[in-house]
Design a protein around this motif. Sequence first.
Motif, mmCIF file in Angstrom:
data_model
loop_
_atom_site.group_PDB
_atom_site.id
_atom_site.type_symbol
_atom_site.label_atom_id
_atom_site.label_comp_id
_atom_site.label_asym_id
_atom_site.label_seq_id
_atom_site.Cartn_x
_atom_site.Cartn_y
_atom_site.Cartn_z
ATOM 1 N N UNK A 186 25.413 22.697 -1.807
ATOM 2 C CA UNK A 186 26.061 23.901 -1.284
ATOM 3 C C UNK A 186 25.072 25.042 -1.131
ATOM 4 N N UNK A 187 23.982 25.017 -1.875
ATOM 5 C CA UNK A 187 22.929 26.022 -1.789
ATOM 6 C C UNK A 187 21.628 25.363 -2.243
ATOM 7 N N UNK A 188 20.531 26.137 -2.250
ATOM 8 C CA UNK A 188 19.231 25.566 -2.606
ATOM 9 C C UNK A 188 18.487 26.515 -3.538
ATOM 10 N N UNK A 189 18.091 26.007 -4.698
ATOM 11 C CA UNK A 189 17.376 26.805 -5.687
ATOM 12 C C UNK A 189 15.930 26.326 -5.758
ATOM 13 N N UNK A 190 15.003 27.297 -5.721
ATOM 14 C CA UNK A 190 13.579 26.956 -5.811
ATOM 15 C C UNK A 190 12.887 27.878 -6.806
ATOM 16 N N UNK A 191 11.710 27.413 -7.296
ATOM 17 C CA UNK A 191 10.948 28.178 -8.276
ATOM 18 C C UNK A 191 9.663 28.685 -7.626
ATOM 19 N N UNK A 192 9.344 29.952 -7.856
ATOM 20 C CA UNK A 192 8.060 30.512 -7.447
ATOM 21 C C UNK A 192 7.176 30.555 -8.682
ATOM 22 N N UNK A 193 5.997 29.944 -8.568
ATOM 23 C CA UNK A 193 5.075 29.866 -9.698
ATOM 24 C C UNK A 193 3.695 30.388 -9.287
ATOM 25 N N UNK A 194 2.977 30.847 -10.277
ATOM 26 C CA UNK A 194 1.555 31.156 -10.044
ATOM 27 C C UNK A 194 0.780 29.845 -10.111
ATOM 28 N N UNK A 195 -0.191 29.703 -9.222
ATOM 29 C CA UNK A 195 -0.953 28.451 -9.208
ATOM 30 C C UNK A 195 -1.677 28.233 -10.526
ATOM 31 N N UNK A 196 -2.020 29.335 -11.186
ATOM 32 C CA UNK A 196 -2.735 29.219 -12.459
ATOM 33 C C UNK A 196 -1.805 28.807 -13.607
ATOM 34 N N UNK A 197 -0.493 29.028 -13.425
ATOM 35 C CA UNK A 197 0.492 28.660 -14.458
ATOM 36 C C UNK A 197 1.682 27.969 -13.791
ATOM 37 N N UNK A 198 1.508 26.775 -13.252
ATOM 38 C CA UNK A 198 2.534 26.111 -12.448
ATOM 39 C C UNK A 198 3.804 25.730 -13.231
ATOM 40 N N UNK A 199 3.716 25.677 -14.552
ATOM 41 C CA UNK A 199 4.876 25.284 -15.351
ATOM 42 C C UNK A 199 5.606 26.475 -15.970
ATOM 43 N N UNK A 237 23.437 25.488 -10.823
ATOM 44 C CA UNK A 237 22.932 24.116 -10.890
ATOM 45 C C UNK A 237 23.857 23.129 -10.188
ATOM 46 N N UNK A 238 25.168 23.255 -10.445
ATOM 47 C CA UNK A 238 26.122 22.321 -9.836
ATOM 48 C C UNK A 238 26.154 22.480 -8.317
ATOM 49 N N UNK A 239 26.130 23.716 -7.834
ATOM 50 C CA UNK A 239 26.149 23.967 -6.382
ATOM 51 C C UNK A 239 24.886 23.435 -5.721
ATOM 52 N N UNK A 240 23.747 23.568 -6.422
ATOM 53 C CA UNK A 240 22.489 23.022 -5.909
ATOM 54 C C UNK A 240 22.582 21.495 -5.835
ATOM 55 N N UNK A 241 23.144 20.884 -6.892
ATOM 56 C CA UNK A 241 23.272 19.425 -6.929
ATOM 57 C C UNK A 241 24.141 18.919 -5.782
ATOM 58 N N UNK A 242 25.190 19.652 -5.478
ATOM 59 C CA UNK A 242 26.139 19.220 -4.457
ATOM 60 C C UNK A 242 25.742 19.643 -3.050
#
Length: 433
Positions: A364-377, A357-362
Amino acid sequence: MKTIRKKELLGQFPDVPSEILENMKHGDIFGKARSMNFCVFLTNGHELFVRCYHKYSRSCDITESQRYVFAKDGFARYGWSKDKGWHSMAFREPAFYSAPYYTDKSYTILNADSINRSDMRYSRLFEWTASSAGAISYLRLYCKHPNIEYLIESGYKDLISLSYSCYDDLRSVEVFAGVNLKSNDLLKMLQLTRTEFKLLQGHENLYTRYRVFKDQLPELKPEERFEIADSIYYAYDLITFSRAAGTTVMRMFRYLNDHGLSDVIYRDYIDQCRKLGYDIHDTAIGLPHDLLTAHERFSQIIKYQECEKDKQEFAKRIEARKVFEYESGDLILRQPQCYEEIIEEGKALCHCVGGYAARHSQGETNIFFIRKKSEPLKPYYTIEVSNNFKIVQCYGYKNNRTIAKPDEIKAFEQEYQSYLEELKHERNNIKSA
């Protein structure tokens, strides 16, 4: 001791009584199963003569390795060689060279009462050591400085200690450097006032610490230095803390002592005050009524500030990362909208993305979420992308240790990497334009 005197004394060594020789050969002093070393004390006039022997465990043969003599005018050590016979040697503890590869340098003193009929009778040797360790070197020290008797008599025997080489080979007996051996006056030897000497009576073990504090804290009264020496080992932190808080050493000592506070906590507390920009010289800050509560409160403030900083950095990069968002078939890839989302993603999927989380905030890297369209959350897969537009890793529940990665995710990864290559190509074209 003059050379001619050493030669004269070499011819005056008394014989070892037959019963002592028999005791060395066949006596059960330490049991017959091991080799042993002996130093036999003898007298011939007022000098103390010492003859050193090694006993072999199997044959019970004994061999004499060296000799010593101690007198009012000095000391001498003698060794044996085929070429020279018995001759004067440099002083050191008995080496027992007669036993090849024999490393045990301990020895047993026999006929110890002889010391009471010699010039060494006031040396207090056996009050200094209950064993024989360092006895020969101690006698040498006594010949040079007979006033060490006063240290033993006054309870300061711990100021006389054994000195070892890095190979654990006993070398000498030394006196604490703060003792003035040039004086025969006990107070001048110890470099104490009469008041200080009385304070330390019964607490002689505090002497070395008190002497160090006397040099470090000259502004304090003897009673105050004694109080500190009786409670702590080092005054360095105490001096540092008092300077930081703009108070006296004694007030700082009593503050820490009365509240039962450790130097570790107070050092951390000072660092917190400086980080937050608080005036430590303000008594309410530097010496709070409840330091533990203040320390915890400052910890929370610092944690909040650091978290707020991460959140601000996080928010600054949301717009720039929208270009990374993607969808294909039944799957979508979106970026987290807040710091806490990454933490919750790691908890839900039982993997370690929360630590990113801290590295993403700064950035240094990038974090993403893969979701199903039927269950986006609902957390499904988490993907990390480098700033060089490469997929670093993509994992689901428990890093896919229990569930194999489905084909739809594998296909999605391939498509998304192609998309990242296009983004990288476009960015490079923009930079070169």
